[in-house]
Design a protein around this motif. Structure first.
Motif, PDB file in Angstrom:
ATOM      1  N   ARG A  26       0.960  -1.210   0.041  1.00 55.84           N
ATOM      2  CA  ARG A  26      -0.189   0.006  -0.194  1.00 55.84           C
ATOM      3  C   ARG A  26       0.674   1.149   0.052  1.00 55.84           C
ATOM      4  N   ARG A  27       1.771   1.256   0.732  1.00 51.89           N
ATOM      5  CA  ARG A  27       2.540   2.583   0.892  1.00 51.89           C
ATOM      6  C   ARG A  27       3.617   2.596  -0.352  1.00 51.89           C
ATOM      7  N   ALA A  28       3.860   1.606  -0.887  1.00 54.57           N
ATOM      8  CA  ALA A  28       4.700   1.688  -2.109  1.00 54.57           C
ATOM      9  C   ALA A  28       3.918   2.279  -3.388  1.00 54.57           C
ATOM     10  N   LEU A  29       2.498   1.795  -3.437  1.00 54.21           N
ATOM     11  CA  LEU A  29       1.628   1.949  -4.370  1.00 54.21           C
ATOM     12  C   LEU A  29       1.283   3.553  -4.445  1.00 54.21           C
ATOM     13  N   LEU A  30       1.216   3.923  -3.306  1.00 55.41           N
ATOM     14  CA  LEU A  30       0.627   5.487  -2.795  1.00 55.41           C
ATOM     15  C   LEU A  30       1.797   6.132  -3.318  1.00 55.41           C
ATOM     16  N   ARG A  31       2.983   5.919  -3.181  1.00 56.07           N
ATOM     17  CA  ARG A  31       3.961   6.819  -3.794  1.00 56.07           C
ATOM     18  C   ARG A  31       4.220   6.674  -5.315  1.00 56.07           C
ATOM     19  N   ALA A  32       3.716   5.589  -6.111  1.00 57.91           N
ATOM     20  CA  ALA A  32       3.872   5.635  -7.390  1.00 57.91           C
ATOM     21  C   ALA A  32       3.285   6.905  -8.237  1.00 57.91           C
ATOM     22  N   SER A  33       4.083   7.032  -9.344  1.00 62.79           N
ATOM     23  CA  SER A  33       3.402   7.975 -10.214  1.00 62.79           C
ATOM     24  C   SER A  33       3.311   7.140 -11.788  1.00 62.79           C
ATOM     25  N   ALA A  35       4.360   7.284 -14.417  1.00 67.62           N
ATOM     26  CA  ALA A  35       5.804   6.994 -15.190  1.00 67.62           C
ATOM     27  C   ALA A  35       6.643   5.924 -14.249  1.00 67.62           C
ATOM     28  N   ASP A  36       6.225   5.864 -12.936  1.00 58.97           N
ATOM     29  CA  ASP A  36       7.246   4.750 -12.138  1.00 58.97           C
ATOM     30  C   ASP A  36       6.852   3.446 -12.530  1.00 58.97           C
ATOM     31  N   ILE A  37       5.590   3.241 -13.168  1.00 55.44           N
ATOM     32  CA  ILE A  37       5.093   1.857 -13.471  1.00 55.44           C
ATOM     33  C   ILE A  37       5.113   1.654 -14.928  1.00 55.44           C
ATOM     34  N   SER A  38       5.862   2.319 -15.688  1.00 56.60           N
ATOM     35  CA  SER A  38       5.228   2.281 -17.259  1.00 56.60           C
ATOM     36  C   SER A  38       6.108   1.566 -17.919  1.00 56.60           C
ATOM     37  N   SER A  39       7.107   0.665 -17.414  1.00 55.02           N
ATOM     38  CA  SER A  39       7.807  -0.417 -17.852  1.00 55.02           C
ATOM     39  C   SER A  39       8.653  -1.127 -16.711  1.00 55.02           C
ATOM     40  N   GLU A  40       9.098  -2.242 -17.293  1.00 57.43           N
ATOM     41  CA  GLU A  40       9.629  -3.068 -16.092  1.00 57.43           C
ATOM     42  C   GLU A  40      10.934  -2.341 -15.567  1.00 57.43           C
ATOM     43  N   GLU A  41      11.506  -1.786 -16.513  1.00 56.47           N
ATOM     44  CA  GLU A  41      12.984  -1.086 -15.958  1.00 56.47           C
ATOM     45  C   GLU A  41      12.670   0.194 -14.984  1.00 56.47           C
ATOM     46  N   SER A  49      14.356   2.837  -5.438  1.00 56.43           N
ATOM     47  CA  SER A  49      14.192   4.274  -4.737  1.00 56.43           C
ATOM     48  C   SER A  49      13.479   4.176  -3.352  1.00 56.43           C
ATOM     49  N   LEU A  50      12.685   3.343  -3.091  1.00 57.95           N
ATOM     50  CA  LEU A  50      11.849   3.210  -1.834  1.00 57.95           C
ATOM     51  C   LEU A  50      12.635   2.904  -0.614  1.00 57.95           C
ATOM     52  N   PRO A  51      12.084   3.612   0.453  1.00 56.85           N
ATOM     53  CA  PRO A  51      12.991   3.506   1.717  1.00 56.85           C
ATOM     54  C   PRO A  51      12.875   1.705   2.086  1.00 56.85           C
ATOM     55  N   TYR A  52      14.042   1.476   2.669  1.00 55.00           N
ATOM     56  CA  TYR A  52      14.284  -0.097   2.612  1.00 55.00           C
ATOM     57  C   TYR A  52      13.191  -0.578   3.497  1.00 55.00           C
ATOM     58  N   SER A  53      12.708   0.025   4.579  1.00 60.33           N
ATOM     59  CA  SER A  53      11.511  -0.490   5.246  1.00 60.33           C
ATOM     60  C   SER A  53      10.155  -0.651   4.418  1.00 60.33           C
ATOM     61  N   ILE A  54       9.970  -0.190   3.393  1.00 62.52           N
ATOM     62  CA  ILE A  54       8.883  -0.501   2.251  1.00 62.52           C
ATOM     63  C   ILE A  54       9.184  -1.593   1.394  1.00 62.52           C
ATOM     64  N   ARG A  55      10.581  -1.380   0.817  1.00 65.78           N
ATOM     65  CA  ARG A  55      10.933  -2.348  -0.114  1.00 65.78           C
ATOM     66  C   ARG A  55      11.430  -3.771   0.130  1.00 65.78           C
ATOM     67  N   GLY A  56      11.749  -3.755   1.670  1.00 64.33           N
ATOM     68  CA  GLY A  56      12.381  -5.071   2.190  1.00 64.33           C
ATOM     69  C   GLY A  56      12.007  -5.354   3.491  1.00 64.33           C
ATOM     70  N   THR A  57      12.893  -6.113   4.015  1.00 70.52           N
ATOM     71  CA  THR A  57      12.601  -6.175   5.630  1.00 70.52           C
ATOM     72  C   THR A  57      13.879  -6.406   6.237  1.00 70.52           C
TER      73      THR A  57
END
Ligand SMILES: [Zn+2]
Ligand SMILES: [Zn+2]
Length: 318
Positions: A26-33, A35-41, A49-57
């Motif tokens: 949820r927190r990741a998607l709230l930050r996405a524009s 352009a951020d999700i326009s391609s796999e790259e 670019s996300l804080p580690y607490s969102i993208r990992g553990t």
């Protein structure tokens, strides 16, 4: 020396529950524009670019570290549940063929530091050899007791690798595979030992499950030789400063006392460790940020000390 963290959590394993995963998404998607999700790259770039607490553990496995010497000799510090992933890695090489050799250093035998042993697959493979070191005189009995039949169906002797136990002298240095190892008794219920490992003038200290209180900072000089000038110190910071005041004699410390000790003894790099099981990844990041603020109040400290938070999978070299 090369050190890899396989388990960093204190007291009990903490696998992430579904509400934790959902909140990260949820927190990741709230930050996405768009352009951020326009391609796999762009998605990969966005995730990075996300804080580690969102993208990992930071990790939910209990204490286990792998230390490799310059000659690639293997030391394992503690055998919490993190050892299960180390086990998988080791089985791909000589430990899978029954030709592996390793030294294990145990700080103490609270469950969270030995509970991975019954599931450590290299212990089941005949031909592998393990040397297990501790200053506790009854260390063999303690480890065997975890696997009596009422607690686990396979006893330690039935695991076919050779396992030799060595009781090391308390607070006396010994030499092994080009490493000088010093142990130091720590204040902890039932006792625990910290280890200082030195190789080619570089020093690594692992001291988890240790209680230092701000009231006793003046008595801390008896630890001077143990901590002095260390390149890296991994330190028990299970509690916040406020919790540490409430939990006197529980056997753990806070980041602020770890920083006081690191500055007093000229430590260069401090890793916060033995994370409180109830703390989320966000809370751990706030612990780190508060620790850096505390350090920042000391101009000399800011210049001399790096503080990080230990997380599973991280490798440090020194
Ligand atoms: Zn512990
Ligand atoms: Zn403990």
């Amino acid at each position: 020396m090369k050190i890899r963290f396989w388990g960093v959590r204190g007291s009990i394993p903490t696998p992430p529950a579904d509400d934790v995963i959902r909140e990260k998404l949820r927190r990741a998607l709230l930050r996405a524009s768009p352009a951020d999700i326009s391609s796999e790259e762009s998605i990969d770039r966005f995730i990075d670019s996300l804080p580690y607490s969102i993208r990992g553990t930071y990790g939910g496995n209990t204490t286990c570290l792998e230390v490799r010497t310059a000659d690639d000799d293997l030391f394992i510090i503690d055998c919490g549940t993190g050892i299960r992933h180390l086990s998988t890695e080791l089985m791909k090489g000589e430990f899978g063929r029954g030709q592996g050799v390793a030294s294990i250093l145990l700080t103490h035998t609270h469950w969270d530091h030995i509970q991975g042993i019954p599931f450590f697959v290299p212990f089941f493979v005949k031909g592998n050899r393990f040397h297990i070191y501790s200053p506790f005189s009854d260390i063999k009995k303690r480890v065997e007791y975890q696997q009596v039949f009422t607690h686990f169906p396979v006893n330690l002797d039935s695991m076919l690798a050779t396992k030799e136990f060595f009781v090391i002298e308390k607070e006396a240095p010994f030499h092994l595979n080009g490493i000088t190892i010093l142990n130091k008794r720590m204040r902890h219920p039932g006792g625990a030992f910290g280890y200082r490992l030195e190789e080619d003038g570089r020093s690594f200290i692992f001291t988890s499950d240790c209680e230092f209180n701000i009231d006793e900072i003046d008595q801390i000089d008896s630890y001077r030789d143990f901590f002095w000038n260390a390149d890296v110190v991994v330190f028990d910071t299970q509690y916040t400063f406020e919790e540490a005041i409430d939990k006197i004699d529980w056997g753990h410390s806070s980041a602020s006392i770890a920083i006081d000790i690191a500055l007093r003894f000229n430590v260069k790099r401090l890793l916060l460790f033995h994370h409180e099981p109830t703390y989320s990844d966000e809370k751990l990041e706030s612990v780190l940020s508060n620790a850096r603020t505390y350090l920042g109040m000391n101009a000399r400290g800011r210049a001399l000390l790096d503080i990080e938070i230990a997380r599973e999978g991280v490798v440090i070299e020194l």
